[in-house]
Design a protein around this motif. Structure first.
Motif, short mmCIF file in Angstrom:
data_model
loop_
_atom_site.label_atom_id
_atom_site.label_comp_id
_atom_site.label_asym_id
_atom_site.label_seq_id
_atom_site.Cartn_x
_atom_site.Cartn_y
_atom_site.Cartn_z
N ASP A 79 -2.59 5.26 1.80
CA ASP A 79 -3.59 4.19 1.87
C ASP A 79 -3.42 3.36 3.14
O ASP A 79 -4.40 2.92 3.75
N ALA A 100 -6.01 10.87 7.32
CA ALA A 100 -6.78 9.64 7.14
C ALA A 100 -8.17 9.76 7.75
O ALA A 100 -9.16 9.28 7.18
N MET A 155 0.84 -1.20 0.00
CA MET A 155 0.00 0.00 0.00
C MET A 155 0.88 1.25 0.00
O MET A 155 1.98 1.24 0.53
N THR A 156 0.37 2.32 -0.59
CA THR A 156 1.04 3.59 -0.40
C THR A 156 0.94 3.98 1.06
O THR A 156 0.08 3.47 1.80
N GLU A 182 -10.54 11.60 5.48
CA GLU A 182 -10.98 10.77 4.37
C GLU A 182 -12.07 9.81 4.82
O GLU A 182 -13.06 9.58 4.10
N GLU A 225 -6.12 2.65 6.21
CA GLU A 225 -6.49 1.31 6.67
C GLU A 225 -6.21 1.14 8.16
O GLU A 225 -7.03 0.56 8.90
#
Length: 402
Positions: free
Chosen positions: A210, A245, A206-207, A248, A214
């Protein structure tokens, strides 16, 4: 954007305890299915070497599942169908194997910094030699691999050989993985392809962005309701990264901004969080349990000021060496300093303390819980020392059992 709802402190406590698995129905005999359910609640199991009572990673499972066969964790952490692997997730912890791709950005960061705490001197020859030796020998401890290289004592708390430092570096970068531990609790390092399922290793990394989403998502699910600092701490993400995060996840509807009575910081409620009418928990919590490991959160949620005193000189300790909070209902109502004296087969209560709001039934409920813990640990009985304001009543309850 304004908050859409507010929670009382009691509601927030119930949300948090439900998210951590304290409302899950008990299984008469806990199985791997019970383990999977519990791990899904806690997210990780912090690993610590202190064994005065029981290793830290076993205790959160016991607090939620009750008396279980500790071989469940060994089975979950081994074999082709391995469910968990050790990595630096919260700190050193068992985490679900599927989190490996989300940790690759962390591995890359440790590689660029040459370690997580201290700089590991570049030594291509030593690195190649250790990897080749493990490839040939299989899972090995640092002691088995150590070639007698000189040790250093210039860093408090550490006395590692160059080989040991390099092994830790290779573990943090993902070039090695932890296959398990031996009876002395020493790490056994191996190649990742012999530890982790191929599907996990083959999954794309994952970046960093991202991965942060998570990890915050999982932290929010495990907390139920939390501040940004709580969410950042769960998987040790920088607060700025966590805030990005969080926004988002708010935009996606996975988190909702809420107010919690008495909290100075904004809070976030996971969309799957349960708000039960009551929580009937009764559990002793490890100092490394997710309910209390972030001490500011424990104080904000439970009005429970908690500091572990293992590294405090004995004369300066307030409550004891290895002190476990006692959760009753939805409140933490006391704390006990416990030791498993295996030579005499006794669970030693070296001190016992009540919180100001502890209900009258606290001594009786704690006595029952101590008996249950002793039974799980294979100890024949419980012995209560006179230290602490809860000790006399607890000792009187113990006499009723005699």
């Amino acid at each position: 954007m304004p908050t859409t709802q507010s929670l009382s402190l009691a509601q927030a406590r119930r949300v948090a305890l439900a998210a951590q698995g304290f409302l899950d129905p008990a299984h008469a005999v806990p199985t791997l299915r019970t383990f999977d359910r519990t791990l899904a609640r806690t997210g990780v199991l912090q690993v610590d070497s202190v064994n005065v009572l029981q290793r830290a990673h076993y205790m959160p499972l016991y607090s939620r599942m009750g008396a279980y066969d500790v071989d469940l964790l060994r089975r979950a952490a081994s074999g082709r169908n391995r469910r968990v692997v050790e990595y630096w997730a919260h700190v050193q912890a068992f985490m679900p194997v599927e989190l490996w791709p989300a940790m690759r950005h962390r591995m890359d960061d440790y590689r660029s910094r040459r370690g997580k705490w201290f700089t590991v001197v570049e030594d291509d020859a030593l690195e190649a030699a250790l990897l080749a030796e493990i490839a040939e020998r299989g899972a090995s401890t640092a002691r088995e691999l150590d070639d007698g290289l000189p040790r250093t004592k210039d860093h408090w708390g550490w006395n590692w050989s160059r080989a040991r430092r390099m092994l830790d570096y290779l573990f943090t970068t993902g070039d090695l993985a932890i296959a398990g531990r031996n009876s002395q609790f020493e790490i056994r390092y191996d190649l990742p392809e012999r530890v982790l399922p191929a599907a996990v290793l083959d999954a794309p990394a994952m970046t960093a962005a991202d991965a942060h989403v998570e990890l915050v998502r999982r932290a929010a699910r495990s907390h139920g309701v939390a501040s940004a600092h709580c969410l950042a701490d769960y998987y040790r993400i920088r607060i700025g990264e966590a805030r990005v995060a969080i926004e988002e996840l708010v935009a996606a509807g996975e988190l909702e901004r809420v107010e919690v009575q008495g909290w100075r910081r904004p809070a976030y409620l996971h969309r799957e969080a349960r708000l039960p009418r009551r929580v009937g928990a009764r559990a002793l919590l490890s100092p490394f349990d997710p309910v209390v490991w972030e001490r500011d959160r424990a104080e904000a949620l439970f009005d429970f000021f908690y500091r572990i005193e293992i590294y405090t000189p004995a004369a300066r300790r307030v409550h004891g060496y290895y002190v476990l909070p006692f959760l009753l209902g939805e409140r933490i109502v006391g704390r006990v300093d416990l030791k498993a004296d295996r030579a005499t087969s006794r669970l030693l209560v070296q001190s016992a303390w009540a919180e100001p709001h502890a209900p009258a039934e606290t001594p009786a409920e704690l006595a029952v819980e101590l008996d249950r813990l002793a039974g799980w640990l294979g100890l024949a009985g419980v012995e209560v020392a006179p230290k602490g304001d809860l000790a006399p009543a607890l000792k009187a309850e113990r006499r009723r059992y005699a």
